[in-house]
Design a protein around this motif. Sequence first.
Motif, PDB file in Angstrom:
ATOM      1  N   ILE A   5       0.871  -1.189   0.000  1.00 25.49           N
ATOM      2  CA  ILE A   5       0.000   0.000   0.000  1.00 25.49           C
ATOM      3  C   ILE A   5       0.899   1.227   0.000  1.00 25.49           C
ATOM      4  N   ASN A   6       0.779   2.046  -1.034  1.00 23.33           N
ATOM      5  CA  ASN A   6       1.549   3.290  -1.150  1.00 23.33           C
ATOM      6  C   ASN A   6       0.638   4.443  -0.727  1.00 23.33           C
ATOM      7  N   VAL A   7       1.046   5.176   0.290  1.00 26.36           N
ATOM      8  CA  VAL A   7       0.190   6.222   0.852  1.00 26.36           C
ATOM      9  C   VAL A   7       0.572   7.594   0.280  1.00 26.36           C
ATOM     10  N   VAL A   8      -0.440   8.336  -0.186  1.00 24.90           N
ATOM     11  CA  VAL A   8      -0.241   9.761  -0.477  1.00 24.90           C
ATOM     12  C   VAL A   8      -1.291  10.545   0.310  1.00 24.90           C
ATOM     13  N   GLY A   9      -0.926  11.781   0.680  1.00 16.10           N
ATOM     14  CA  GLY A   9      -1.887  12.580   1.428  1.00 16.10           C
ATOM     15  C   GLY A   9      -1.888  14.024   0.974  1.00 16.10           C
ATOM     16  N   ALA A  10      -0.698  14.600   0.938  1.00 14.63           N
ATOM     17  CA  ALA A  10      -0.595  16.039   0.668  1.00 14.63           C
ATOM     18  C   ALA A  10       0.340  16.278  -0.518  1.00 14.63           C
ATOM     19  N   ARG A  11       0.293  17.513  -1.013  1.00 14.91           N
ATOM     20  CA  ARG A  11       0.992  17.854  -2.257  1.00 14.91           C
ATOM     21  C   ARG A  11       2.424  17.330  -2.349  1.00 14.91           C
ATOM     22  N   PRO A  12       3.265  17.509  -1.310  1.00  5.63           N
ATOM     23  CA  PRO A  12       4.650  17.057  -1.484  1.00  5.63           C
ATOM     24  C   PRO A  12       4.812  15.534  -1.540  1.00  5.63           C
ATOM     25  N   VAL A  36      -3.282   4.503  -1.829  1.00  5.39           N
ATOM     26  CA  VAL A  36      -4.309   5.045  -0.933  1.00  5.39           C
ATOM     27  C   VAL A  36      -4.051   6.547  -0.777  1.00  5.39           C
ATOM     28  N   HIS A  37      -5.060   7.355  -1.095  1.00  8.45           N
ATOM     29  CA  HIS A  37      -4.976   8.818  -0.940  1.00  8.45           C
ATOM     30  C   HIS A  37      -5.825   9.195   0.270  1.00  8.45           C
ATOM     31  N   THR A  38      -5.163   9.798   1.268  1.00 10.61           N
ATOM     32  CA  THR A  38      -5.926  10.127   2.480  1.00 10.61           C
ATOM     33  C   THR A  38      -6.876  11.297   2.253  1.00 10.61           C
ATOM     34  N   GLY A  39      -6.553  12.157   1.244  1.00  9.17           N
ATOM     35  CA  GLY A  39      -7.390  13.341   1.035  1.00  9.17           C
ATOM     36  C   GLY A  39      -7.025  14.492   1.954  1.00  9.17           C
ATOM     37  N   GLN A  40      -5.804  14.459   2.560  1.00  9.03           N
ATOM     38  CA  GLN A  40      -5.364  15.612   3.369  1.00  9.03           C
ATOM     39  C   GLN A  40      -5.373  16.875   2.506  1.00  9.03           C
ATOM     40  N   HIS A  41      -4.861  16.761   1.280  1.00 11.90           N
ATOM     41  CA  HIS A  41      -5.058  17.824   0.289  1.00 11.90           C
ATOM     42  C   HIS A  41      -6.066  17.318  -0.723  1.00 11.90           C
ATOM     43  N   TYR A  42      -6.988  18.190  -1.103  1.00  6.70           N
ATOM     44  CA  TYR A  42      -8.156  17.730  -1.864  1.00  6.70           C
ATOM     45  C   TYR A  42      -8.532  18.680  -2.999  1.00  6.70           C
ATOM     46  N   ALA A  44      -8.497  20.789  -6.469  1.00  7.90           N
ATOM     47  CA  ALA A  44      -8.014  20.428  -7.807  1.00  7.90           C
ATOM     48  C   ALA A  44      -6.553  20.851  -7.959  1.00  7.90           C
ATOM     49  N   ALA A  45      -6.232  22.075  -7.508  1.00  6.08           N
ATOM     50  CA  ALA A  45      -4.877  22.600  -7.713  1.00  6.08           C
ATOM     51  C   ALA A  45      -3.856  21.948  -6.781  1.00  6.08           C
ATOM     52  N   MET A  46      -4.286  21.471  -5.608  1.00 10.31           N
ATOM     53  CA  MET A  46      -3.344  20.912  -4.634  1.00 10.31           C
ATOM     54  C   MET A  46      -3.191  19.409  -4.795  1.00 10.31           C
ATOM     55  N   SER A  47      -4.110  18.770  -5.547  1.00 11.29           N
ATOM     56  CA  SER A  47      -4.091  17.306  -5.608  1.00 11.29           C
ATOM     57  C   SER A  47      -4.311  16.781  -7.030  1.00 11.29           C
ATOM     58  N   ASP A  48      -5.488  17.035  -7.625  1.00 12.36           N
ATOM     59  CA  ASP A  48      -5.833  16.421  -8.924  1.00 12.36           C
ATOM     60  C   ASP A  48      -4.795  16.731 -10.002  1.00 12.36           C
ATOM     61  N   ALA A  49      -4.334  17.989 -10.037  1.00 16.53           N
ATOM     62  CA  ALA A  49      -3.384  18.399 -11.078  1.00 16.53           C
ATOM     63  C   ALA A  49      -2.121  17.545 -11.026  1.00 16.53           C
ATOM     64  N   PHE A  50      -1.759  17.092  -9.828  1.00 18.63           N
ATOM     65  CA  PHE A  50      -0.521  16.320  -9.676  1.00 18.63           C
ATOM     66  C   PHE A  50      -0.696  14.888 -10.166  1.00 18.63           C
ATOM     67  N   ASN A  64     -10.731  10.685   1.954  1.00 14.70           N
ATOM     68  CA  ASN A  64     -11.544  11.901   2.053  1.00 14.70           C
ATOM     69  C   ASN A  64     -11.503  12.561   3.434  1.00 14.70           C
ATOM     70  N   VAL A  65     -10.294  12.686   4.030  1.00 15.77           N
ATOM     71  CA  VAL A  65     -10.243  13.222   5.395  1.00 15.77           C
ATOM     72  C   VAL A  65     -10.354  14.740   5.450  1.00 15.77           C
ATOM     73  N   GLY A  66      -9.826  15.453   4.460  1.00 15.81           N
ATOM     74  CA  GLY A  66      -9.933  16.912   4.443  1.00 15.81           C
ATOM     75  C   GLY A  66      -9.111  17.587   5.526  1.00 15.81           C
ATOM     76  N   SER A  67      -9.412  18.870   5.756  1.00 16.02           N
ATOM     77  CA  SER A  67      -8.632  19.687   6.685  1.00 16.02           C
ATOM     78  C   SER A  67      -9.140  19.533   8.113  1.00 16.02           C
ATOM     79  N   GLY A  68      -8.324  20.005   9.058  1.00 12.98           N
ATOM     80  CA  GLY A  68      -8.714  19.972  10.471  1.00 12.98           C
ATOM     81  C   GLY A  68      -7.513  20.312  11.309  1.00 12.98           C
TER      82      GLY A  68
END
Length: 375
Positions: A5-12, A36-42, A44-50, A64-68
Motif C-alpha cells: 500500500i503506497n500512501v499519499v496525502g498532501a501535495r509534497p 491510498v490517498h488520504t485526502g489531506q489535500h483535496y 483540484a490545484a493541490m491534488s488532482d493536477a498532480f 476523504n479526510v480533508g482539513s482539520g
Amino acid sequence: MLKVINVVGARPNFMKVAPIVAAMRQRVDEFAPLVVHTGQHYDAAMSDAFFRDLGLPQPDVYLNVGSGSHAAQTAVVMQRFEPVVMEEKPDWVLVVGDVNSTLACALVSAKLHIKIAHVEAGLRSRDRNMPEEINRLLTDQISDLLLTPSMDANENLRAEGIAETRIRFVGNVTIDSLLAHLTRAANSIIREDLGVAGKPYAVLTLHRPSNVDEQATFARILDALEDISQSVPIIFPVHPRTRARLNEYHFAERIERNENLRLIEPLGYLDFLRLYSGASLVLTDSGGLQEETTALGVPCLTLRENTERPVTVTMGTNIIVGTDTEKIVQAARRSLHSPRNNELRQLAGADATLPPLWDGHTAPRILDALIAASI
Ligand code: UD1
C-alpha cells in the motif's frame, strides 16, 4: 509477490510516490501496488493536477479526510486507514515524507504488525516547533525500513539508536520525478502566459505556519519582497493557508498595489517546474523546492532559520537566510548579481556537484530494498 500500500496525502507526497508506483507497475511479477490517498489535500490545484501531471494512477482507495486541526486530521486518517489495512493485508505499507498522513498511516500499520517502509527517512531540522519534525521522528521510530535520501540522514538515525540493519541509503526520489518530467515541462507555456519568458524573474512559495501564521514574521518577509520586487518581478503561487492569512491580515491590498509582486493560484507540477527552472532566484520555505533548485542549479534562498536538508546547502545552491528583512534583501541582491549556479556548474563540468544518488534512479533502489528486506 509483495503487496504494497503506497500512501499519499498532501501535495509534497505525489512526486515521491509517482516514480515508485510506476516502477512497481513495471515489475508485475514482484509487486502488487495499491495507492491510498488520504485526502489531506483535496483541491483540484493541490491534488488532482498532480495525479494528471505525474501520471499517478487514480487512487484505489480515497479516504476523504480533508482539513482539520493536527489531532483531528491525524485521528481521522487513522480511523479510515485501519479498516483498509485490515481488509487488504498488505506485506508493506510505504509512506513518504513528513506530513500528518505519513505518521497517521505508519502508526496504524505498526499496531497491526504490518511492515512499514519510510521514504525520505532520517531528515532532521532539530526544530520541534515544526509539525513535520514530530512526524519525522515518530515515523522513523516505528518504521521497519528507513530509506534515506542523503548520508546525513543515516547519521541522524544512527545517533537516535536505530539499528543499521533498518537503514538503506537509496538517494532522493523527488529527483526521479524531476528528471523524468523535464522534457514534458518544456512544453508548458507558463512563462509566456505570465509574460516573463526570456526575462529575469524570481519565484516565491510560502506556507509554513511559522512564517504565515505569525503576522509579524509574515510582515517582515513582505517588506523584503517589496524591496526585491523593485529589481525583479516576483511570481508567487499562493498556497490556500497563505491565501487565508493574507486576507486575514489585510496584506492582499498592499500586494495588489505592487504590480511586480504577482499572486497567482497554485500551479500543477509541470507548469511549476517550468516556472522555477527558468527563475533567476527562488525564495521559499518549502523542503522539496530546496532540493529541486539544487538539482537544477537555480539559486535558492530559504526563508527559515534551519533546514532538514543540509546537503542542499553544503553541495547545492541553497542559502538559509531566516526571516529578517535586511538579511533577505541582502542575500537576494548578492544572488541576483552573481552568475547563475547552473552556468557555473556547466563551466565546472555537468552534475559535478549533485549530491550522491540524486540520479533519477532512486525508485528502483527502493524496490530492491523492499525485496531484500522481505526475505
Ligand atoms: C501540509 C504539510 C506540510 C507540507 C504542505 C504542502 C503537515 C503537518 N503539513 O501543510 O508539511 O509542506 O502540506 O502543501 O502535514 N487547504 C485547502 N485545500 C487543500 C488543502 C488544504 O484549502 O487541498 C487549506 C485548509 O484550509 C487547511 C490549510 O489549507 O486548513 C492547511 O492545510 P493542511 O493540510 O492542514 O496543512 P498544510 O499547511 O498544507
